[in-house]
Motif scaffolding. Structure first.
Motif, short mmCIF file in Angstrom:
data_model
loop_
_atom_site.label_atom_id
_atom_site.label_comp_id
_atom_site.label_asym_id
_atom_site.label_seq_id
_atom_site.Cartn_x
_atom_site.Cartn_y
_atom_site.Cartn_z
N ALA A 11 59.97 17.97 48.20
CA ALA A 11 60.53 18.10 49.76
C ALA A 11 60.54 17.02 51.09
N ILE A 12 61.66 16.85 51.36
CA ILE A 12 60.79 16.01 52.38
C ILE A 12 60.75 16.40 53.88
N ILE A 13 59.79 16.76 54.66
CA ILE A 13 59.69 17.45 55.31
C ILE A 13 59.10 17.30 56.94
N ASP A 14 59.91 16.97 58.21
CA ASP A 14 59.65 17.18 58.89
C ASP A 14 60.20 15.43 59.88
N GLU A 17 63.99 14.13 65.31
CA GLU A 17 64.72 13.08 66.68
C GLU A 17 63.14 12.91 66.47
N LYS A 18 62.62 13.83 67.56
CA LYS A 18 61.05 13.83 68.79
C LYS A 18 59.97 13.40 68.16
N LEU A 19 59.60 13.79 66.35
CA LEU A 19 58.53 13.58 65.77
C LEU A 19 58.80 11.72 65.46
N LEU A 20 59.59 11.52 64.51
CA LEU A 20 59.77 10.39 64.21
C LEU A 20 59.51 8.65 65.42
N PRO A 21 59.73 9.31 66.58
CA PRO A 21 59.00 7.71 67.18
C PRO A 21 58.20 7.80 67.29
N PHE A 100 56.25 19.29 42.18
CA PHE A 100 56.55 19.33 43.92
C PHE A 100 56.10 17.99 44.26
N ILE A 101 57.26 17.19 44.82
CA ILE A 101 56.63 15.95 45.70
C ILE A 101 57.39 16.01 46.85
N LEU A 102 56.11 15.72 47.56
CA LEU A 102 55.84 15.86 48.95
C LEU A 102 55.98 14.20 49.91
N ALA A 103 56.97 14.59 51.17
CA ALA A 103 56.85 13.29 51.72
C ALA A 103 57.18 13.93 53.17
N GLY A 104 57.03 12.50 54.24
CA GLY A 104 57.12 13.72 55.53
C GLY A 104 56.42 13.21 56.69
N ILE A 105 56.09 13.82 56.97
CA ILE A 105 55.19 14.01 58.69
C ILE A 105 55.18 15.16 58.92
N GLU A 106 53.86 15.84 59.57
CA GLU A 106 52.89 14.70 59.55
C GLU A 106 51.63 15.51 58.43
N ALA A 107 51.34 13.67 58.17
CA ALA A 107 50.30 13.98 56.50
C ALA A 107 49.21 15.61 57.05
N ALA A 133 53.42 9.61 56.87
CA ALA A 133 52.48 9.37 57.89
C ALA A 133 52.10 10.05 59.00
N SER A 134 50.94 9.94 59.60
CA SER A 134 50.53 10.75 61.06
C SER A 134 50.50 10.08 62.05
N ARG A 135 50.77 10.35 63.38
CA ARG A 135 50.31 9.86 64.66
C ARG A 135 49.31 8.68 64.40
#
Length: 191
Positions: A11-14, A17-21, A100-107, A133-135
């Motif tokens: 699972a690739i979570i969220d 475009e406005k979160l990653l930067p 389930f393997i989880l990856a993405g944002i925000e932690a 990751a998280s901010r």
């Protein structure tokens, strides 16, 4: 419990475009996510992608979206947990995965809530610490502590690779190990 490539979903979570930067480690995160997607494609691991309110946060970033397998599940949600999305139950039935393997944002928000709710459904949950990751670093650290305390497995992308392959004689070992080494070299150069 080891990850079983025949009984796991990614699972690739969220990663939007406005979160990653807003993520300080976004370059390393993107590289690690792309490695996980490459691994999933090579081993035919079912992949799902979630987007948190894309009208406001944008779509998944192009560098991730371009790497996804043609056959992946797509979840659009307003709830923070993927499990609360309208089509999640049909995705679970389609994937038939116990793990389930989880990856993405925000932690500390969407990854954490998805992990807890998957665990409540009886799934084995693995959170990739070098692909979340998280901010703010403290939010990620506390999220990892909470998840581990509640029986969520913490893993790295390398652990996933070697657990899914199990043997250096696996037909995909050389290809995937070379990609991993290439990505690790890029991380050292970027660092």
């Amino acid at each position: 419990m080891l990850i079983n490539a025949n009984d796991v979903s990614l699972a690739i979570i969220d990663v939007q475009e406005k979160l990653l930067p807003t993520i300080p480690t976004r370059n390393q995160l993107t590289q690690n996510l792309n490695f996980l997607i490459c691994l999933a494609k090579a081993l035919n691991i079912p992949t799902l992608l979630s987007e948190q309110y894309p009208l406001g946060l944008g779509e998944t970033v192009a560098t991730i979206k371009q790497q996804l397998p043609n056959q992946h599940s797509h979840i659009v949600k307003t709830a923070f947990s993927c499990v609360k999305a309208n089509n999640f139950n049909s995705v679970i039935k389609q994937h038939k995965s116990k793990q389930f393997i989880l990856a993405g944002i925000e932690a500390h928000v969407c990854v954490l809530q998805t992990a807890f709710e998957l665990k409540q459904l009886g799934k084995q949950v693995y959170v990739v610490v070098d692909a979340i990751a998280s901010r703010n670093e403290i939010d990620k650290n506390i999220a990892l502590q909470r998840m581990q305390t509640h029986g969520i497995e913490l893993v790295t992308k390398e652990m996933i690779l070697f657990e899914c392959l199990r043997d250096s004689k696996h037909e995909k070992f050389k290809q995937l190990n070379e990609q991993l080494m290439k990505k690790n070299t890029m991380e050292i150069q970027d660092g």
